[in-house]
Design an enzyme around this catalytic site. Structure first.
Site, PDB file in Angstrom:
ATOM      1  CG  ASP A   1      -1.874   0.877   1.328  1.00  0.00           C
ATOM      2  OD1 ASP A   1      -2.255   1.619   0.262  1.00  0.00           O
ATOM      3  OD2 ASP A   1      -3.036   0.595   2.037  1.00  0.00           O
TER       4      ASP A   1
ATOM      5  CG  ASP B   1      -9.745   2.359   0.027  1.00  0.00           C
ATOM      6  OD1 ASP B   1      -9.220   1.114  -0.028  1.00  0.00           O
ATOM      7  OD2 ASP B   1      -8.935   3.117   0.665  1.00  0.00           O
TER       8      ASP B   1
HETATM    9  C1  DGJ Z   1      -6.069   1.784   2.066  1.00  0.00           C
HETATM   10  C2  DGJ Z   1      -6.070   0.549   1.456  1.00  0.00           C
HETATM   11  O1  DGJ Z   1      -6.883   0.920  -0.065  1.00  0.00           O
HETATM   12  C3  DGJ Z   1      -7.258  -0.177   2.177  1.00  0.00           C
HETATM   13  O2  DGJ Z   1      -7.445  -1.353   1.492  1.00  0.00           O
HETATM   14  C4  DGJ Z   1      -6.567  -0.517   3.484  1.00  0.00           C
HETATM   15  O3  DGJ Z   1      -5.390  -1.474   3.322  1.00  0.00           O
HETATM   16  C5  DGJ Z   1      -6.181   0.594   4.206  1.00  0.00           C
HETATM   17  N1  DGJ Z   1      -5.247   1.472   3.224  1.00  0.00           N
HETATM   18  C6  DGJ Z   1      -5.296   0.545   5.530  1.00  0.00           C
HETATM   19  O4  DGJ Z   1      -4.560   1.520   6.083  1.00  0.00           O
END
Ligand code: DGJ
Length: 709
Positions: free
Chosen positions: A455, A529
């Site tokens: 990420d 998300d």
């Molecule tokens: C952003 C990601 O897109 C989410 O799926 C998750 O992993 C969060 N970060 C965690 O902080």
């Protein structure tokens, strides 16, 4: 069968051929290669006879060089220059003294050398077998010595592309933001310079380095489309120039305006690939050709099915511990998941997003014996074990930052901007790259990690401080915009090489870093998300313009959806997510027995169509009144999966029959759900009755098998 790459010295013409297109350029009298043709296949004698592209008006005010293969700043050139340089004595712009073409290993290379200064640019072209994609990039070399001084580069694009004269021009491009990535816009191209860009150090949620150009009449299955995509995971810029006399060119590459890079004697800068595709088969044809290219020439592991994953983020947020994660893993296994991913919150003092990033040791209160017992238990359930990491970032409240405050992107005289309470580590520093690689390598090894979710939750700010010659990575401060990205790619490549079973999921706060370069070293991308299925139909439509379904992670999560508050049936959520790489992301401990049973059935249904979704050809279909569908066809045409969705009912009218133009009208197909057999001609010309249930959020999965030869 003509050679894929040929050069015809008597005419100064080079030709590249793909199965369904050809591309030609001519070396100009001033040494600059000029675009000649890009479109349907033409015989070579026709290409050789083409006149050099000229300005329509003979005037001292006209731009004579709109069709440069890479624009420069000298001569009567007034468009956006893809190569911008300044030499030690202050002279700006290259001036070529003629190109030396050579064909090497299937690549065409045009070497251009400056008439006066120690600079050479090699324009490179490559055709990959069986795809209509042409890959282009540029290699820029300082050919002199320390005596010549450095060459300052303010722009180095990968390539410029030229469209033929069309009656009109329309641009298709992707826009978005966090929670709303990959939204397709088709706009009439203005007579102006249109800039698509990311200045964020990441590919970006707001624009994607992809575009499609047509004359305004192309449809999903018909019409000429020229489309390009840049393989770069940092800042980038594509400038499309439609000039007032009707010509359209676009130049693109890494970096954004205002950056300078110093090219030292003997040094070569190699740009990312800017790939281009011509098709006469409309937007759907363009997407299928891109998908085939990504599957065969980009992805590191194109074969095999991607697992159905379960990810704990939406269920637990930062509140993770051994017992809670194992409870979820058991439920996920019951539903048929094949991979369990432990998300954020497992390390350091990470109880919220305010602390702990950078401290990659398991939280003692949550995982007293480390992560290995959880990994072993997950493996014992028959699932693979995945782990979330965000290696490029650090919370100021972390042991790593306390030990190495100078490791972050910063300028000593400027305040560093914290976003999500975190700063960006400067991966252009070799010691930071080495630390990150060592840390990840150990995590994977010690915990038998099968899958990393990588990420990155913020863009760059205050990148590039004053030069600090002698310090690693600091002598040319703007280089961080490039070198950081190369370091990320390098670490991913090394991890994959050292752990051949390891798979990586690309993520940057959802789909903030999805591009051809990151997909060359990852297996799928976290799309957004926002997991609301209605919004996802739009997001998935945009995503599919360039990238295949197997790379598009799609989870079924709880209802009401945490991002939108919308309540939708489980079946609808599944049917939307089944159009990509299916995952589960809800709090399964709160799902009823009926929901768990229905979910298990739907996971099993997905596994039956998975080879079609993940390896087949995709056709996007629309009926009127808001029903959309996607059709995945096996390469040999024997099996087909159709997913249809109607989020909102209109006047209670039934959905129109769904025509399936990819089916063979001479064949018959059995619907494996209903057991009924239909003639291909009927499904092709009249369409399939979807029999959607009444009301909103209606959906259906149809699985067809060819019953004859
Ligand atoms: C952003 C990601 O897109 C989410 O799926 C998750 O992993 C969060 N970060 C965690 O902080």
């Amino acid at each position: 069968m003509p050679a894929p790459v040929s050069y015809h010295p008597d005419h100064g013409v080079a030709v590249l051929r793909t199965p369904n297109s050809c591309y030609a350029l001519r070396l100009g009298a001033d040494g600059s290669p000029r675009h000649l043709y890009w479109g349907r296949p033409l015989p070579v004698d026709g290409l050789l006879a083409l006149p050099a592209p000229r300005s329509p008006a003979a005037s001292s005010f006209e731009d004579e060089a709109a069709a440069d293969e890479l624009g420069i700043q000298t001569g009567a050139r007034f468009g956006p220059a893809g190569l911008q340089v300044r030499f030690a004595d202050g002279t700006a712009g290259a001036q070529w003294q003629g190109a030396e073409p050579r064909i090497e290993g299937g690549e065409l290379r045009l070497r251009l050398t400056d008439r006066r200064f120690p600079l050479a640019a090699e324009l490179c072209y490559r055709v990959r077998p069986d795809t209509d994609v042409i890959e282009r990039w540029t290699e820029l070399t300082h050919t002199g010595t320390a005596h010549d001084g450095p060459v300052t580069v303010t722009r180095l694009d990968s390539a410029a592309w030229t469209a033929p004269r069309l009656a009109d021009y329309r641009i298709g491009h992707l826009v978005g933001g966090w929670n709303s990535e990959f939204r397709l816009h088709r706009d009439r191209l203005p007579v102006a310079e249109t800039v698509l860009t990311s200045r964020r150090g990441l590919t970006g949620h707001h624009a994607a380095p992809w575009l499609a150009l047509d004359d305004g009449t192309a449809t999903e299955e018909h019409g000429e489309v020229r489309s390009t995509a840049l393989a770069w995971s940092g800042s980038w810029r594509i400038t499309v120039h439609r000039d007032p006399v009707g010509r359209t060119t676009w130049t693109g590459g890494y970096g954004h305006e205002g950056l300078t890079w110093t090219l030292r004697p003997g040094e070569t800068l190699r740009t990312p690939v800017f790939a281009g595709l011509f098709t006469a088969d409309g937007f759907g044809g363009a997407s299928r050709a891109w998908h085939a290219y990504v599957r065969t020439a980009v992805l590191p592991q194109p074969l095999g099915d991607l697992p159905v994953l379960y990810n704990s983020w939406e269920a637990t947020g930062f509140a993770v511990d051994h017992a809670g994660q194992l409870r979820l893993a058991r439920l996920a296994a019951r539903l048929g998941a094949e991979l369990f991913v432990l998300d954020d919150g497992w390390f350091g003092e990470r109880r919220s997003d305010r602390a702990g990033l950078g401290d990659w040791t398991p939280r003692a209160d949550a995982f007293p014996d480390g992560l290995r017992p959880l990994a072993d238990a997950v493996h014992g359930l028959g699932l693979r074990f995945g782990l979330w990491v965000e290696p490029e970032m650090v919370n100021p409240d972390s042991d790593l930052h306390r030990a190495h405050p100078d490791w972050v992107l910063h300028s000593p005289t400027r305040d560093a901007t914290a976003l999500r309470h975190q700063l960006v580590l400067d991966f252009s520093r070799p010691e930071v790259e080495a630390w990150a690689h060592r840390t990840l390598d150990r995590l994977v090894r010690d915990n038998a990690v099968d899958w990393l979710k990588w990420d990155a939750n913020r863009p760059f700010t205050e990148a590039g401080g004053p030069a600090r010659p002698g310090e690693p990575g600091q002598s040319d401060p703007d280089r961080v915009w490039i070198d950081h990205v190369h370091a990320v790619h390098r670490i991913m490549d090394r991890l994959r090489a050292d752990h051949p079973g390891l798979r990586i999921e690309a993520c940057a706060g959802g789909g903030g870093r999805v591009d051809l370069a990151v997909l060359a070293r990852t297996d799928q991308a976290w799309t957004s998300d926002n997991t609301d299925p209605v919004d996802r139909i739009t997001v998935q439509h945009g995503y599919s313009q360039l990238l295949p379904a197997r790379t598009m992670a799609a989870w079924v999560t709880d209802s009401p959806n945490p991002a939108t508050g919308r309540t939708t049936p489980l079946r609808f959520r599944f049917h939307v997510a089944m159009a990509g790489a299916l995952g589960l992301g809800g709090d399964l401990t709160r799902w009823s027995e009926e929901e768990l049973a229905e979910a298990a059935d739907l996971v099993a249904a997905y596994k039956r169509i998975r080879p079609l979704v993940q390896h087949g050809d995709q056709y996007r279909l629309t009926t009127e009144a808001g029903t959309t569908a996607v059709h995945y066809a096996a390469a040999d045409g024997t099996e087909h999966a159709v997913l249809a969705w109607r989020p909102t009912t209109h006047f209670g009218h039934p959905a129109a029959p769904l025509r399936l133009p990819a089916l063979d009208p001479g064949a018959h197909y059995r619907d494996l759900g209903t057991g009924r057999t239909h003639s291909g001609a009927l499904l092709h010309h009249r369409g399939l009755d979807l029999d959607l249930p009444p009301g909103d959020y209606a959906s259906r999965l149809v699985h067809l098998r060819r019953t004859d030869g």
